[in-house]
Design a protein around this motif. Sequence first.
Motif, PDB file in Angstrom:
ATOM      1  N   SER A   4      21.273 -11.463 -11.232  1.00 31.30           N
ATOM      2  CA  SER A   4      21.491 -10.162 -11.852  1.00 31.30           C
ATOM      3  C   SER A   4      20.996  -9.026 -10.929  1.00 31.30           C
ATOM      4  CB  SER A   4      20.825 -10.093 -13.228  1.00 31.30           C
ATOM      5  OG  SER A   4      21.289  -8.948 -13.911  1.00 31.30           O
ATOM      6  N   TRP A   5      20.787  -7.845 -11.506  1.00 33.10           N
ATOM      7  CA  TRP A   5      20.551  -6.646 -10.702  1.00 33.10           C
ATOM      8  C   TRP A   5      19.180  -6.608 -10.047  1.00 33.10           C
ATOM      9  CZ3 TRP A   5      24.556  -3.941  -9.277  1.00 33.10           C
ATOM     10  CH2 TRP A   5      25.696  -3.949 -10.079  1.00 33.10           C
ATOM     11  N   ILE A   6      18.257  -7.486 -10.458  1.00 31.74           N
ATOM     12  CA  ILE A   6      16.941  -7.495  -9.813  1.00 31.74           C
ATOM     13  C   ILE A   6      17.033  -7.924  -8.353  1.00 31.74           C
ATOM     14  CG2 ILE A   6      16.347  -9.891 -10.405  1.00 31.74           C
ATOM     15  CD1 ILE A   6      13.492  -8.881 -10.969  1.00 31.74           C
ATOM     16  N   THR A   7      18.076  -8.666  -8.018  1.00 33.85           N
ATOM     17  CA  THR A   7      18.274  -9.109  -6.628  1.00 33.85           C
ATOM     18  C   THR A   7      18.931  -8.035  -5.773  1.00 33.85           C
ATOM     19  OG1 THR A   7      20.461 -10.051  -7.100  1.00 33.85           O
ATOM     20  CG2 THR A   7      18.552 -11.480  -7.424  1.00 33.85           C
ATOM     21  N   PHE A   8      19.507  -7.025  -6.399  1.00 32.29           N
ATOM     22  CA  PHE A   8      20.307  -6.025  -5.693  1.00 32.29           C
ATOM     23  C   PHE A   8      19.534  -5.321  -4.576  1.00 32.29           C
ATOM     24  CE2 PHE A   8      22.400  -1.834  -5.362  1.00 32.29           C
ATOM     25  CZ  PHE A   8      23.697  -2.241  -5.118  1.00 32.29           C
ATOM     26  N   PRO A   9      18.278  -4.839  -4.813  1.00 28.38           N
ATOM     27  CA  PRO A   9      17.571  -4.137  -3.729  1.00 28.38           C
ATOM     28  C   PRO A   9      17.327  -5.015  -2.503  1.00 28.38           C
ATOM     29  CG  PRO A   9      16.503  -3.732  -5.847  1.00 28.38           C
ATOM     30  CD  PRO A   9      17.496  -4.826  -6.067  1.00 28.38           C
ATOM     31  N   PRO A  63      29.327 -12.952  -0.668  1.00 29.40           N
ATOM     32  CA  PRO A  63      29.484 -13.867  -1.806  1.00 29.40           C
ATOM     33  C   PRO A  63      28.165 -14.246  -2.457  1.00 29.40           C
ATOM     34  CG  PRO A  63      29.953 -14.997   0.272  1.00 29.40           C
ATOM     35  CD  PRO A  63      29.880 -13.531   0.564  1.00 29.40           C
ATOM     36  N   MET A  64      27.073 -14.332  -1.669  1.00 26.82           N
ATOM     37  CA  MET A  64      25.791 -14.639  -2.286  1.00 26.82           C
ATOM     38  C   MET A  64      25.392 -13.542  -3.276  1.00 26.82           C
ATOM     39  SD  MET A  64      22.052 -15.444  -0.666  1.00 26.82           S
ATOM     40  CE  MET A  64      20.649 -15.626  -1.785  1.00 26.82           C
ATOM     41  N   GLY A  65      25.624 -12.283  -2.894  1.00 32.65           N
ATOM     42  CA  GLY A  65      25.322 -11.187  -3.806  1.00 32.65           C
ATOM     43  C   GLY A  65      26.184 -11.228  -5.054  1.00 32.65           C
ATOM     44  N   ALA A  66      27.473 -11.538  -4.882  1.00 35.93           N
ATOM     45  CA  ALA A  66      28.370 -11.614  -6.043  1.00 35.93           C
ATOM     46  C   ALA A  66      28.005 -12.777  -6.952  1.00 35.93           C
ATOM     47  CB  ALA A  66      29.817 -11.740  -5.565  1.00 35.93           C
ATOM     48  N   ASN A  67      27.461 -13.854  -6.369  1.00 33.66           N
ATOM     49  CA  ASN A  67      27.051 -15.007  -7.172  1.00 33.66           C
ATOM     50  C   ASN A  67      25.916 -14.686  -8.138  1.00 33.66           C
ATOM     51  OD1 ASN A  67      28.913 -16.642  -5.892  1.00 33.66           O
ATOM     52  ND2 ASN A  67      27.443 -17.489  -4.430  1.00 33.66           N
ATOM     53  N   GLN A  68      25.228 -13.565  -7.924  1.00 33.34           N
ATOM     54  CA  GLN A  68      24.112 -13.198  -8.798  1.00 33.34           C
ATOM     55  C   GLN A  68      24.592 -12.626 -10.131  1.00 33.34           C
ATOM     56  OE1 GLN A  68      21.173 -14.146  -7.393  1.00 33.34           O
ATOM     57  NE2 GLN A  68      22.508 -14.685  -5.667  1.00 33.34           N
ATOM     58  N   PHE A  69      25.901 -12.391 -10.255  1.00 37.02           N
ATOM     59  CA  PHE A  69      26.435 -11.755 -11.456  1.00 37.02           C
ATOM     60  C   PHE A  69      27.447 -12.662 -12.138  1.00 37.02           C
ATOM     61  CE2 PHE A  69      25.367  -8.504  -8.309  1.00 37.02           C
ATOM     62  CZ  PHE A  69      24.456  -7.754  -9.021  1.00 37.02           C
ATOM     63  N   ASP A  70      27.486 -12.598 -13.464  1.00 38.26           N
ATOM     64  CA  ASP A  70      28.421 -13.400 -14.243  1.00 38.26           C
ATOM     65  C   ASP A  70      29.692 -12.633 -14.585  1.00 38.26           C
ATOM     66  OD1 ASP A  70      26.707 -15.696 -14.402  1.00 38.26           O
ATOM     67  OD2 ASP A  70      25.513 -14.625 -15.896  1.00 38.26           O
ATOM     68  N   LYS A  71      29.557 -11.320 -14.824  1.00 37.07           N
ATOM     69  CA  LYS A  71      30.710 -10.528 -15.244  1.00 37.07           C
ATOM     70  C   LYS A  71      31.526 -10.070 -14.031  1.00 37.07           C
ATOM     71  CE  LYS A  71      28.635  -8.733 -19.505  1.00 37.07           C
ATOM     72  NZ  LYS A  71      28.273  -7.503 -20.257  1.00 37.07           N
ATOM     73  N   LEU A  74      15.839  -9.263   7.593  1.00 38.95           N
ATOM     74  CA  LEU A  74      15.574 -10.682   7.332  1.00 38.95           C
ATOM     75  C   LEU A  74      14.309 -10.860   6.498  1.00 38.95           C
ATOM     76  CD1 LEU A  74      15.889 -13.731   7.746  1.00 38.95           C
ATOM     77  CD2 LEU A  74      14.802 -13.465   9.986  1.00 38.95           C
ATOM     78  N   ALA A  75      13.242 -10.114   6.836  1.00 36.48           N
ATOM     79  CA  ALA A  75      11.973 -10.232   6.105  1.00 36.48           C
ATOM     80  C   ALA A  75      12.152  -9.864   4.630  1.00 36.48           C
ATOM     81  CB  ALA A  75      10.920  -9.344   6.754  1.00 36.48           C
ATOM     82  N   LEU A  76      12.878  -8.770   4.359  1.00 34.67           N
ATOM     83  CA  LEU A  76      13.091  -8.350   2.974  1.00 34.67           C
ATOM     84  C   LEU A  76      13.963  -9.353   2.218  1.00 34.67           C
ATOM     85  CD1 LEU A  76      13.627  -4.524   3.554  1.00 34.67           C
ATOM     86  CD2 LEU A  76      11.647  -5.635   2.501  1.00 34.67           C
ATOM     87  N   PHE A  77      14.897  -9.964   2.932  1.00 32.31           N
ATOM     88  CA  PHE A  77      15.734 -10.993   2.314  1.00 32.31           C
ATOM     89  C   PHE A  77      14.891 -12.190   1.882  1.00 32.31           C
ATOM     90  CE2 PHE A  77      18.397 -14.844   2.840  1.00 32.31           C
ATOM     91  CZ  PHE A  77      19.334 -14.588   1.845  1.00 32.31           C
ATOM     92  N   LEU A  78      13.965 -12.612   2.731  1.00 33.76           N
ATOM     93  CA  LEU A  78      13.104 -13.746   2.417  1.00 33.76           C
ATOM     94  C   LEU A  78      12.146 -13.417   1.269  1.00 33.76           C
ATOM     95  CD1 LEU A  78      12.256 -14.979   6.039  1.00 33.76           C
ATOM     96  CD2 LEU A  78      13.902 -15.971   4.430  1.00 33.76           C
ATOM     97  N   VAL A  79      11.704 -12.168   1.180  1.00 29.44           N
ATOM     98  CA  VAL A  79      10.792 -11.754   0.106  1.00 29.44           C
ATOM     99  C   VAL A  79      11.440 -11.952  -1.265  1.00 29.44           C
ATOM    100  CG1 VAL A  79       9.682  -9.744  -0.954  1.00 29.44           C
ATOM    101  CG2 VAL A  79       9.428 -10.165   1.496  1.00 29.44           C
ATOM    102  N   GLY A  80      12.748 -11.738  -1.344  1.00 31.84           N
ATOM    103  CA  GLY A  80      13.436 -11.848  -2.636  1.00 31.84           C
ATOM    104  C   GLY A  80      13.849 -13.241  -3.030  1.00 31.84           C
ATOM    105  N   ARG A  81      13.395 -14.249  -2.307  1.00 31.81           N
ATOM    106  CA  ARG A  81      13.856 -15.621  -2.547  1.00 31.81           C
ATOM    107  C   ARG A  81      13.666 -16.072  -3.995  1.00 31.81           C
ATOM    108  NH1 ARG A  81      11.831 -21.173   0.552  1.00 31.81           N
ATOM    109  NH2 ARG A  81      13.184 -22.593  -0.621  1.00 31.81           N
ATOM    110  N   GLY A  82      12.523 -15.741  -4.594  1.00 30.48           N
ATOM    111  CA  GLY A  82      12.239 -16.211  -5.947  1.00 30.48           C
ATOM    112  C   GLY A  82      13.158 -15.641  -7.014  1.00 30.48           C
TER     113      GLY A  82
END
Length: 564
Positions: A28-33, A166-174, A224-232
């Motif tokens: 969902s949108w929490i992954t967006f940033p 596609p990874m970003g789009a996979n975070q959304f259902d609608k 890359l660092a910010l991408f890894l931070v959002g892993r959870g």
Amino acid sequence: MDNRKAENSAERQDPESNSSSSRSKKGSWITFPFIMATVVGTSLAFGGLTSNLIVYLIQEFNIKSISAAEIFNVVNGCITIFPIAGAIVADSFLGCYSVIWISSLISSLGMLIIVMTAALNKLRPPQCENGSSLCISPSGVQLAVLYIGLALASLGMAGSRFTIGPMGANQFDKPKHQEIFFNWYIFAMYTATAISLTVIVYIENSVSWAWGFGISVAANIVGLALFLVGRGFYRQLKPQGSPFTGLARVVIAATRKRNLLLSQNTEDYCQDPETTTFVMPTKFFKFLNHAALKTEGDTDLDGSIKKPWKVCTVKEVEDFKSLSKMLPIWSTALLVSPPLAVQLSMTVIQALAMDRHVGAHFKTPAGSVQVFIFLSTCMTIFFLDRFLFPMWEKFMHRAITPLQRVGIGHLFDVLSMAVLALVEAKRLKLARMHHLQDQDNSVVPMSVFWLVPSFALAGIGEAFHFPGHILFYYQEFPVSLKSTSTAVVALSIGIGFNLGNGLINAVKKTTEWLPDNINRGRLDNVYWLVTILGGLNFCYFLLCSSMYKYQNVEKVTDDAVNEQ
């Protein structure tokens, strides 16, 4: 307390339900940033490397202008062809997350090598006047180091820039949220590239190449660092093995059973074990239906497939057919990119031969003039997302389809090349009036901002057809090929860049339109040639799109309107 223990016990007894529950909490949108920060970092690095590459090759490596343009096209072609390899690895083995961080490391290593070529004099030939006959060509070692750096940077950027879509789009259902994500994904990509075209290119030209390329590396590493931070927070789809194996099985199984008569009973076809209803394969590409036809020994008593290279499910057959239906649409994208390749490479050379002064003291870097394409794209995407598309849905009671967006984008691309041809014809006329065609490195007294109208039209075209292409393939591709869906867009761009290179080579060999001193040539004729090819391709697109029957998009657009 007893109720809580009972709930925990139930969760342990039903791991599938627990897994489903944990999956729903991710994404969902929490992954967006995090994802947008990564897009910005990789795009800054991409723009810092490629946008001024032609100037770097000419001024620092003494490479002739047309040859530098060809190297530029090869680099861009690789960055947009290799994503298909990254997507296959993501869909089949590692998943998007692993492909993105590994690719970012590779691109950072390649760009560090480019920084070394800029910082160490031994890795470059002695500097000389641009176009001078006394210039010393780079040695084999110097070229080898340069090409290794460009290859690693291209490979890494290819794996990260398009896989993150596609990874970003996979975070959304609608589907509506997926469409919004793709709009802002392109917006962030182009905005960051526009910043690199101005700020980083200015640093490269006015401060030092090493500092400019170094900032690009830093942006890549921070992204890359910010991408890894959002892993959870990410929803990660587990790869199910190579989906291309399933596609190959369809062809082989259909060929092996080509002599069997097709049945009219659904029970005679192998069904997907996850479905509860029996379905008949469609009549499109009827020959492929043989692959799902069951014969003795193909399946076990429980219905599971016993011989996977002899029989496939109806779903696998239909997935193959859906990809086949999209091939004509995909082929039209191949001729959209050659104009882009010619425009991005040749306008830098044009800018070097035009007046780039803004006021008395500032001179616009040649590599920065294309920023107007990206600014136009960003502004148009914002206008489309916030105003035009909502108004369209309100008055038409139906969302605009991805292919309609693509078609409008094609038309603007053709108009852009026509305007560019007219501008170049005027520039050449001024060059002849001032007798500059016989002088190397001569600057025509014509402002570089004459290129802006063409760039603006190209940007509007990009805002329509680039997100439209990505959304179309993401929604129409089978679920097992979601990463590959957006990579095929990059693949068409990459092939287009190589076709653009082939066009430049063909023009060089058969005409006198592209000498190293473009004031002696007829670059306007090259632009007119590309305009004609683009116009023919637009007609071809209209034919293909009119014959295409959507699999999922019509349902998606209707649902999007109903949600409102």
